[in-house]
Design a protein around this motif. Sequence first.
Motif, PDB file in Angstrom:
ATOM      1  N   GLU A 161       1.734  -2.395 -21.923  1.00  0.00           N
ATOM      2  CA  GLU A 161       1.879  -1.135 -22.643  1.00  0.00           C
ATOM      3  C   GLU A 161       2.545  -0.105 -21.735  1.00  0.00           C
ATOM      4  OE1 GLU A 161      -2.107  -0.104 -23.566  1.00  0.00           O
ATOM      5  OE2 GLU A 161      -2.383  -1.719 -25.043  1.00  0.00           O
ATOM      6  N   GLY A 162       3.684   0.403 -22.161  1.00  0.00           N
ATOM      7  CA  GLY A 162       4.359   1.450 -21.397  1.00  0.00           C
ATOM      8  C   GLY A 162       4.716   1.047 -19.987  1.00  0.00           C
ATOM      9  N   GLY A 163       5.115  -0.197 -19.821  1.00  0.00           N
ATOM     10  CA  GLY A 163       5.481  -0.667 -18.491  1.00  0.00           C
ATOM     11  C   GLY A 163       4.298  -0.865 -17.577  1.00  0.00           C
ATOM     12  N   GLN A 164       3.108  -1.072 -18.118  1.00  0.00           N
ATOM     13  CA  GLN A 164       1.913  -1.314 -17.326  1.00  0.00           C
ATOM     14  C   GLN A 164       1.105  -2.438 -17.959  1.00  0.00           C
ATOM     15  OE1 GLN A 164       0.903   0.162 -14.511  1.00  0.00           O
ATOM     16  NE2 GLN A 164       2.324   1.898 -14.377  1.00  0.00           N
ATOM     17  N   ALA A 165       0.340  -3.146 -17.151  1.00  0.00           N
ATOM     18  CA  ALA A 165      -0.582  -4.140 -17.686  1.00  0.00           C
ATOM     19  C   ALA A 165      -1.642  -3.439 -18.529  1.00  0.00           C
ATOM     20  CB  ALA A 165      -1.240  -4.919 -16.557  1.00  0.00           C
ATOM     21  N   CYS A 166      -2.047  -4.064 -19.644  1.00  0.00           N
ATOM     22  CA  CYS A 166      -3.013  -3.419 -20.543  1.00  0.00           C
ATOM     23  C   CYS A 166      -4.424  -3.405 -19.977  1.00  0.00           C
ATOM     24  CB  CYS A 166      -2.999  -4.108 -21.905  1.00  0.00           C
ATOM     25  SG  CYS A 166      -3.745  -5.772 -21.891  1.00  0.00           S
ATOM     26  N   GLU A 167      -4.724  -4.362 -19.092  1.00  0.00           N
ATOM     27  CA  GLU A 167      -6.033  -4.512 -18.443  1.00  0.00           C
ATOM     28  C   GLU A 167      -7.150  -4.916 -19.409  1.00  0.00           C
ATOM     29  OE1 GLU A 167      -6.120  -4.746 -15.392  1.00  0.00           O
ATOM     30  OE2 GLU A 167      -4.373  -3.649 -14.676  1.00  0.00           O
TER      31      GLU A 167
END
Length: 326
Positions: free
Chosen positions: A50-56
């Motif tokens: 999401e948004g260039g980041q891992a969702c975690e």
Amino acid sequence: MIYPWQQGLWQQLSQRVQHAHAYLLYGQGGTGKRAFAETFVALLLCQRPEGGQACETCKACLLRQAGTHPDLQRVLPEEADKPIKIDQVRALVDFVAQTAQLGGRKVVLLAPAEAMNLNAANALLKSLEEPSGNTVLVLLSDAPSRLLPTIRSRCLQQACPHPSSAQSLQWLSEQVPEQDPALCAQALHWAGGSPLLAQTLLQADGLAQRSAVVEGVKALLKNQQTASQLAESWNKLDLARVFDWFFAWSQAIVRQQLAGVSDEALEPEMHKVLGYLAQRSSQQDVLTLQQWLLEQRQKVLGKANLNRVLLLEALLLRWASLAAKG
């Protein structure tokens, strides 16, 4: 974790649609490369970024957080100051040849790459040249010049940014707000400009190690302790850190010899000693010592099988010889 000085590089890598099969992230130690690489690995493995980041929150992220992701392999030295062995790289090669169990990418994080011995580095070459399936290898290095040219040429090489002094001091002030800003500036100088190393120095153990070395050097020059005694007492210290400090001191001596410039503000406990040695020694003697320091530091970083006590004793004897020249 992405540090403020890494934001530009993160935007560049996180927005890539097609990733290289191998990355070599390199730069000065203590500037956050490992944290950057872990964040990058998380993004590569995430099933719903999401948004260039891992969702975690996806299955892949939860498995990675638990340390049980089947498609992630970290290759690190088994012990501090030891090399990455060929058996570890052979296990990596077997991992790369397998099919991804979660149906996405397989990711390998290898750090530091220069810790591979020659046999291990050669064993890695084929996987770098022809990785199996959707595999991404992420190599970290503080000293890329020490890697085989064939290793470097098979990776997308990416220099990791080094923070400015202002960025480092701002970050340090946020991490250790209880510390005096002047001490933060000194620690950044002692750490060669690396903010994460400076942070460790500002912790109780780091300051204690620094104090032990400074007081030991003074005792050596006053003939209150021998090089052999000091070397034994320093056996547990971080060798690379000790060599960095002595190299910085040798640079300060040369600056005083050439321009009469004192480092009193950044070396309040050592500036008198450095001034004394600048008067007693010749510039050529100091430059010869610098060359030796660099050579030995390379051996330390290369995880050579060194006798720590003998190496420290040799360092102290060479340092003491500067005072004996006058």
